[in-house]
Design an enzyme around this catalytic site. Structure first.
Site, short mmCIF file in Angstrom:
data_model
loop_
_atom_site.label_atom_id
_atom_site.label_comp_id
_atom_site.label_asym_id
_atom_site.label_seq_id
_atom_site.Cartn_x
_atom_site.Cartn_y
_atom_site.Cartn_z
CG ASN A 1 -6.15 7.46 5.74
OD1 ASN A 1 -6.52 6.29 5.94
ND2 ASN A 1 -6.78 8.06 4.75
CB SER B 1 5.00 9.75 11.32
OG SER B 1 6.17 9.60 11.39
CE1 TYR C 1 -4.00 2.09 0.49
CE2 TYR C 1 -2.65 3.47 1.47
CZ TYR C 1 -3.54 3.38 0.89
OH TYR C 1 -4.64 4.46 0.80
CD GLN D 1 -11.71 2.85 -0.58
OE1 GLN D 1 -11.92 2.96 0.70
NE2 GLN D 1 -11.61 4.04 -1.21
CD GLU E 1 2.94 -32.68 27.47
OE1 GLU E 1 2.35 -32.97 26.33
OE2 GLU E 1 3.65 -31.75 27.74
CG ASP F 1 11.65 9.46 6.37
OD1 ASP F 1 11.43 8.75 6.99
OD2 ASP F 1 10.93 10.87 6.79
CG HIS G 1 5.42 12.42 8.19
ND1 HIS G 1 5.57 11.99 6.77
CD2 HIS G 1 6.78 12.28 8.61
CE1 HIS G 1 6.49 11.28 6.52
NE2 HIS G 1 7.24 11.70 7.33
CG HIS H 1 1.03 -36.95 21.22
ND1 HIS H 1 -0.27 -36.74 21.15
CD2 HIS H 1 1.57 -35.62 20.69
CE1 HIS H 1 -0.66 -35.73 20.86
NE2 HIS H 1 0.33 -35.06 20.38
CD GLN I 1 8.73 11.85 11.68
OE1 GLN I 1 9.63 11.99 11.05
NE2 GLN I 1 7.91 11.11 11.09
CD GLU J 1 7.60 6.29 12.75
OE1 GLU J 1 7.42 5.79 11.78
OE2 GLU J 1 6.90 7.46 13.27
CG HIS J 2 11.49 8.53 12.70
ND1 HIS J 2 10.35 8.76 12.80
CD2 HIS J 2 11.74 7.65 11.84
CE1 HIS J 2 9.72 8.19 11.49
NE2 HIS J 2 10.89 7.59 11.10
#
Length: 439
Positions: free
Chosen positions: A215, A241, A128, A192, A418, A364, A266, A423, A263, A330-331
């Site tokens: 998003n 982000s 994506y 979608q 067990e 990036d 974004h 088994h 940042q 994250e960063h």
């Protein structure tokens, strides 16, 4: 101007509040709306995709499949300088990820007992790629290069259709896809698109795993399809982000401010944090942020993000490290007089940028590391995207007659402990057979 938070003066609950992420707005209604979109695409296929293109993108008839003719027409618009930049980034990203190629492991755990760990590429992956106000060819490279190196049999790219026509996808996105050997491209975005990848439609065959940022609708859709056995797996959980800059009095305030703003632009829900043991540095950075912000084309977006920014003053760098590890950014950008010493002390950041000459922008785009990263504190347990994410790992074991003799009795004992007699019996029968052979 955002107030400076004195960390040492805060109670434990106040410290937690200072490191809180922005709340994800309207999550209940978002979940319901995304679930409706997924159900519609699952039931109505291409018709639902075209209806959503009309509703969300204003397109009367989205062909969904990007034709070769439209692709070539867009590629002809690519500026030479951008083409060269994409090629440089592709080469660096490929070098770094090629070094991650897995090797099969084989171990004889006992005499006659061989165990193997093998890796094989995931058969079909969906990538994506966000479009809209900020199309991201860099994300094509971050996802496409490891998929290409892994040898995934089918690599599908989906991206919002563009305007005014469905084929008006940024030529930079299409050229990056071409370098990565991606020819299956669909002009669809949003929740979608995730539903189409997860369940398939007449035009888009189902994939096994979905990668890429988006998003909040895309993020929610990824989470929902990953929880359905009939859906698809996803790369990682992610939210808005974020960046945390740890800097001392030796840092360049203009550099720090630029890193925070890079940042912030974004999205309005991004979060930027400065942690420092120097009140003078914080004040200088605040002045630089105000100055640089006024020059940005995406000023309004960055300003919204800055509304939940943080400037945190610590007693010393040791306390700054503690704050950083608690936030799990994250960063993480480190600009101090002791960068290399501090790096070994961080245990929760997804990607670390060391020194005054290493902006987050490098990762990036073109340094070679991957910019698809866990956010919202998930980096405490979730790793940054790597080549390994495009493989499935599985084990193989083989016992010889000697191997069965060596470990068979222990297997029987453990199975009996067990209360799993079937088994145990699967081994007993073989041990009896071996006794017969010996006799």
């Amino acid at each position: 101007m955002t107030a400076v938070i004195n960390w040492a003066s805060l109670s434990e609950s106040e410290q937690q509040a200072a490191l809180a992420r922005p709340e994800l707005a309207d999550s209940a209604s978002l979940s319901t709306r995304v679930a409706e979109i997924i159900r519609s695409v699952s039931a109505n296929g291409d018709a639902a995709l075209r209806a959503y293109s009309q509703q969300f993108d204003g397109l009367e008839n989205n062909p969904l499949v990007l034709s070769a003719a439209v692709k070539n027409a867009q590629l002809a618009k690519l500026l030479p300088a951008r083409k060269a930049a994409i090629e440089l980034a592709y080469d660096n990203i490929r070098k770094f990820h090629a070094a991650q190629l897995p090797r099969d492991v084989e171990v004889e755990t006992s005499a006659g007992v061989t165990c193997q760990l093998k890796s094989r590429a995931i058969a079909a992956v969906g990538l994506y790629i966000p479009g809209g106000s900020a199309p991201l060819p860099s994300t094509v490279l971050m996802l496409g290069v490891p998929a290409q190196l892994a040898g995934c049999g089918r690599i599908v790219l989906v991206t919002p259709p563009g305007k005014p026509a469905a084929g008006d996808i940024a030529p930079e996105i299409l050229y990056a896809a071409e370098l990565c050997g991606i020819s299956e491209i669909y002009t669809i975005g949003g929740a979608q698109a995730i539903a189409a990848l997860a369940y398939g439609t007449e035009s888009i065959a189902k994939v096994d795993k979905i990668f890429g940022p988006g998003n909040r609708y895309v993020t929610e859709a990824k989470q929902q399809v990953s929880q359905d056995a009939k859906g698809a797996q996803i790369d990682m959980p992610a939210g808005p982000s974020e960046v945390l800059v740890l800097a001392d009095s030796s840092a360049n305030p203009a550099f720090v401010a630029a890193d925070l703003l890079s940042q912030a632009e974004h999205g309005p829900d991004s979060q930027v944090i400065l942690v420092s043991d120097s009140s003078g540095l914080i004040a200088a950075v605040q002045a630089e942020v105000a100055s640089q912000l006024s020059q940005l084309p995406r000023k309004d977006i960055a300003q919204a993000a800055l509304s939940h920014s943080r400037y945190i003053l610590t007693a010393d760098l040791a306390q700054a490290v503690t704050v950083t590890n608690a936030y799990a950014p994250e960063h993480l950008i480190v600009q101090t007089a002791f960068d290399d010493e501090l790096v070994a002390q961080f245990n929760s950041a997804a990607s670390i940028f060391v020194g005054k000459w290493t902006p987050e922008s490098a990762g990036d785009y073109a340094s070679g590391t991957n910019h698809v990263l866990p956010t919202y504190g998930y980096s405490k347990t979730v790793s940054s995207l790597s080549l390994a994410d495009f493989y499935r790992r599985f084990t193989v074991q083989k016992l010889s007659e000697q191997g069965m003799r060596n470990i068979g009795p222990a297997i029987v004992t453990l199975a009996e402990a067990e209360s799993l007699d079937a088994h145990a019996n699967a081994v007993r029968l073989r041990l009896v057979e071996l006794t017969t052979i010996e006799g």
